[in-house]
Design a protein around this motif. Structure first.
Motif, PDB file in Angstrom:
ATOM      1  N   SER A 123      37.240   6.062  -3.975  1.00  0.00           N
ATOM      2  CA  SER A 123      36.188   5.061  -3.784  1.00  0.00           C
ATOM      3  C   SER A 123      36.241   4.498  -2.359  1.00  0.00           C
ATOM      4  CB  SER A 123      36.288   3.939  -4.816  1.00  0.00           C
ATOM      5  OG  SER A 123      37.564   3.344  -4.819  1.00  0.00           O
ATOM      6  N   GLY A 124      37.450   4.342  -1.826  1.00  0.00           N
ATOM      7  CA  GLY A 124      37.589   3.892  -0.434  1.00  0.00           C
ATOM      8  C   GLY A 124      36.955   4.880   0.531  1.00  0.00           C
ATOM      9  N   SER A 125      37.174   6.144   0.287  1.00  0.00           N
ATOM     10  CA  SER A 125      36.587   7.194   1.126  1.00  0.00           C
ATOM     11  C   SER A 125      35.060   7.186   1.042  1.00  0.00           C
ATOM     12  CB  SER A 125      37.138   8.554   0.705  1.00  0.00           C
ATOM     13  OG  SER A 125      36.549   9.585   1.445  1.00  0.00           O
ATOM     14  N   ALA A 126      34.528   6.973  -0.159  1.00  0.00           N
ATOM     15  CA  ALA A 126      33.074   6.912  -0.325  1.00  0.00           C
ATOM     16  C   ALA A 126      32.486   5.740   0.457  1.00  0.00           C
ATOM     17  CB  ALA A 126      32.722   6.795  -1.805  1.00  0.00           C
ATOM     18  N   LEU A 127      33.175   4.613   0.426  1.00  0.00           N
ATOM     19  CA  LEU A 127      32.705   3.452   1.189  1.00  0.00           C
ATOM     20  C   LEU A 127      32.796   3.716   2.690  1.00  0.00           C
ATOM     21  CD1 LEU A 127      34.243   0.586  -0.954  1.00  0.00           C
ATOM     22  CD2 LEU A 127      31.818   1.160  -0.724  1.00  0.00           C
ATOM     23  N   GLU A 128      33.884   4.349   3.120  1.00  0.00           N
ATOM     24  CA  GLU A 128      34.031   4.681   4.539  1.00  0.00           C
ATOM     25  C   GLU A 128      32.892   5.587   5.001  1.00  0.00           C
ATOM     26  OE1 GLU A 128      37.959   6.364   4.881  1.00  0.00           O
ATOM     27  OE2 GLU A 128      38.928   4.400   4.813  1.00  0.00           O
ATOM     28  N   LYS A 129      32.535   6.561   4.194  1.00  0.00           N
ATOM     29  CA  LYS A 129      31.432   7.463   4.555  1.00  0.00           C
ATOM     30  C   LYS A 129      30.120   6.701   4.676  1.00  0.00           C
ATOM     31  CE  LYS A 129      33.419  11.621   2.593  1.00  0.00           C
ATOM     32  NZ  LYS A 129      33.363  12.620   1.519  1.00  0.00           N
ATOM     33  N   THR A 130      29.910   5.754   3.781  1.00  0.00           N
ATOM     34  CA  THR A 130      28.690   4.945   3.842  1.00  0.00           C
ATOM     35  C   THR A 130      28.680   4.098   5.111  1.00  0.00           C
ATOM     36  OG1 THR A 130      28.593   4.871   1.419  1.00  0.00           O
ATOM     37  CG2 THR A 130      27.321   3.207   2.623  1.00  0.00           C
ATOM     38  N   ILE A 131      29.801   3.505   5.433  1.00  0.00           N
ATOM     39  CA  ILE A 131      29.905   2.665   6.628  1.00  0.00           C
ATOM     40  C   ILE A 131      29.689   3.500   7.888  1.00  0.00           C
ATOM     41  CG2 ILE A 131      31.485   1.244   8.019  1.00  0.00           C
ATOM     42  CD1 ILE A 131      32.818   0.461   5.254  1.00  0.00           C
ATOM     43  N   GLU A 132      30.275   4.681   7.942  1.00  0.00           N
ATOM     44  CA  GLU A 132      30.188   5.540   9.124  1.00  0.00           C
ATOM     45  C   GLU A 132      28.813   6.159   9.337  1.00  0.00           C
ATOM     46  OE1 GLU A 132      34.666   7.368   9.521  1.00  0.00           O
ATOM     47  OE2 GLU A 132      33.358   8.204   7.966  1.00  0.00           O
ATOM     48  N   ASP A 133      28.033   6.298   8.291  1.00  0.00           N
ATOM     49  CA  ASP A 133      26.744   6.991   8.361  1.00  0.00           C
ATOM     50  C   ASP A 133      25.718   6.132   9.103  1.00  0.00           C
ATOM     51  OD1 ASP A 133      24.397   8.398   8.021  1.00  0.00           O
ATOM     52  OD2 ASP A 133      24.570   8.560   5.839  1.00  0.00           O
ATOM     53  N   THR A 134      25.479   6.474  10.342  1.00  0.00           N
ATOM     54  CA  THR A 134      24.550   5.693  11.168  1.00  0.00           C
ATOM     55  C   THR A 134      23.094   5.850  10.715  1.00  0.00           C
ATOM     56  OG1 THR A 134      24.409   7.494  12.772  1.00  0.00           O
ATOM     57  CG2 THR A 134      26.042   5.754  13.205  1.00  0.00           C
ATOM     58  N   HIS A 135      22.813   6.834   9.879  1.00  0.00           N
ATOM     59  CA  HIS A 135      21.448   7.021   9.360  1.00  0.00           C
ATOM     60  C   HIS A 135      21.247   6.291   8.032  1.00  0.00           C
ATOM     61  CE1 HIS A 135      21.261   9.704  12.597  1.00  0.00           C
ATOM     62  NE2 HIS A 135      21.357  10.851  11.980  1.00  0.00           N
ATOM     63  N   GLU A 136      22.311   5.665   7.565  1.00  0.00           N
ATOM     64  CA  GLU A 136      22.262   4.953   6.287  1.00  0.00           C
ATOM     65  C   GLU A 136      21.596   3.595   6.478  1.00  0.00           C
ATOM     66  OE1 GLU A 136      21.874   4.520   3.031  1.00  0.00           O
ATOM     67  OE2 GLU A 136      23.609   5.854   2.790  1.00  0.00           O
ATOM     68  N   ASN A 137      21.046   3.068   5.420  1.00  0.00           N
ATOM     69  CA  ASN A 137      20.433   1.749   5.404  1.00  0.00           C
ATOM     70  C   ASN A 137      21.466   0.715   5.868  1.00  0.00           C
ATOM     71  OD1 ASN A 137      20.066  -0.907   3.870  1.00  0.00           O
ATOM     72  ND2 ASN A 137      18.062   0.049   3.618  1.00  0.00           N
ATOM     73  N   THR A 138      21.100  -0.134   6.811  1.00  0.00           N
ATOM     74  CA  THR A 138      22.014  -1.129   7.368  1.00  0.00           C
ATOM     75  C   THR A 138      22.541  -2.082   6.299  1.00  0.00           C
ATOM     76  OG1 THR A 138      20.879  -1.007   9.489  1.00  0.00           O
ATOM     77  CG2 THR A 138      22.266  -2.925   9.125  1.00  0.00           C
ATOM     78  N   HIS A 139      21.683  -2.490   5.392  1.00  0.00           N
ATOM     79  CA  HIS A 139      22.122  -3.381   4.300  1.00  0.00           C
ATOM     80  C   HIS A 139      23.243  -2.723   3.494  1.00  0.00           C
ATOM     81  CE1 HIS A 139      22.088  -6.056   0.857  1.00  0.00           C
ATOM     82  NE2 HIS A 139      21.841  -5.031   0.076  1.00  0.00           N
ATOM     83  N   LEU A 140      23.097  -1.443   3.186  1.00  0.00           N
ATOM     84  CA  LEU A 140      24.120  -0.741   2.406  1.00  0.00           C
ATOM     85  C   LEU A 140      25.413  -0.600   3.192  1.00  0.00           C
ATOM     86  CD1 LEU A 140      22.041   2.049   0.630  1.00  0.00           C
ATOM     87  CD2 LEU A 140      22.881  -0.117  -0.323  1.00  0.00           C
ATOM     88  N   ARG A 141      25.297  -0.355   4.479  1.00  0.00           N
ATOM     89  CA  ARG A 141      26.498  -0.246   5.318  1.00  0.00           C
ATOM     90  C   ARG A 141      27.246  -1.577   5.352  1.00  0.00           C
ATOM     91  NH1 ARG A 141      25.255   1.831  11.001  1.00  0.00           N
ATOM     92  NH2 ARG A 141      27.460   2.344  11.026  1.00  0.00           N
ATOM     93  N   LYS A 142      26.517  -2.670   5.487  1.00  0.00           N
ATOM     94  CA  LYS A 142      27.149  -4.001   5.506  1.00  0.00           C
ATOM     95  C   LYS A 142      27.782  -4.319   4.151  1.00  0.00           C
ATOM     96  CE  LYS A 142      24.234  -6.015   9.088  1.00  0.00           C
ATOM     97  NZ  LYS A 142      23.207  -7.032   9.399  1.00  0.00           N
ATOM     98  N   LEU A 143      27.097  -3.989   3.092  1.00  0.00           N
ATOM     99  CA  LEU A 143      27.630  -4.216   1.756  1.00  0.00           C
ATOM    100  C   LEU A 143      28.875  -3.362   1.516  1.00  0.00           C
ATOM    101  CD1 LEU A 143      27.302  -5.707  -0.884  1.00  0.00           C
ATOM    102  CD2 LEU A 143      25.750  -3.891  -1.633  1.00  0.00           C
ATOM    103  N   ALA A 144      28.869  -2.148   2.033  1.00  0.00           N
ATOM    104  CA  ALA A 144      30.046  -1.284   1.912  1.00  0.00           C
ATOM    105  C   ALA A 144      31.231  -1.905   2.657  1.00  0.00           C
ATOM    106  CB  ALA A 144      29.738   0.113   2.453  1.00  0.00           C
TER     107      ALA A 144
END
Length: 173
Positions: A94-115
């Protein structure tokens, strides 16, 4: 010839055992049921209620929640709730999944912040590794402020556990 066949077999067996479960390996019905449970925007429930409902569907919800988090075809609020629920299932996966979300610059900013918020609450991972990972985003124009605030909060707090009130506030925002 024997050497290349042997290498092929070793690579095949290694790949089979060490590649994580793919989304296609998940029970589609369970996936849909969990996704439906957390997708009702009108019912913002306590995290324990979500956890109990999900437990009735499967004893191993983590792969399903991660699939929902990574599913670009799901609404942002559904993916956000799945990110929040990952805090209940703290593990390297789960930590790795969150890290991937945080690192993904094409991801929604809200989701990255929540991650980042969820990841910073993880108490069952190596705190040095967690700090090093978060440090890379301190100067990020979108994430920097939240990273700095989370680091300051974590230094000042004694416990790194789920705050039910904050979880509900995030659901209402």
């Amino acid at each position: 010839m024997k050497n290349s066949l042997f290498q092929f077999i070793i690579v095949s067996v290694t790949t089979f055992f060490f590649i994580p479960m793919e989304a296609n390996d998940l029970d589609y019905q369970k996936y849909q049921t969990i996704k439906e449970m957390i997708s009702n925007p009108h019912h913002q429930e306590e995290v324990e209620i979500y956890q109990e409902r999900i437990r009735k569907v499967t004893d191993a919800p983590l792969p399903y929640l991660i699939k929902i988090v990574q599913s670009k075809d799901s609404f942002v609020f559904i993916r956000a709730r799945a990110i929040q629920l990952l805090e209940l299932y703290q593990s390297p996966t789960s930590g790795s999944a969150l890290e991937k979300t945080i690192e993904d610059t094409h991801e929604n900013t809200h989701l990255r912040k929540l991650a980042i918020r969820t990841y910073s609450k993880f108490s069952k991972i190596d705190t040095n590794r967690q700090s090093k990972f978060m440090k890379q985003f301190e100067s990020d124009k979108e994430l920097g402020l939240i990273v700095k605030n989370k680091q300051k909060f974590n230094r000042n707090s004694k416990h790194n556990q789920l705050d039910k009130h904050k979880f509900n506030q995030l659901n209402h925002n």
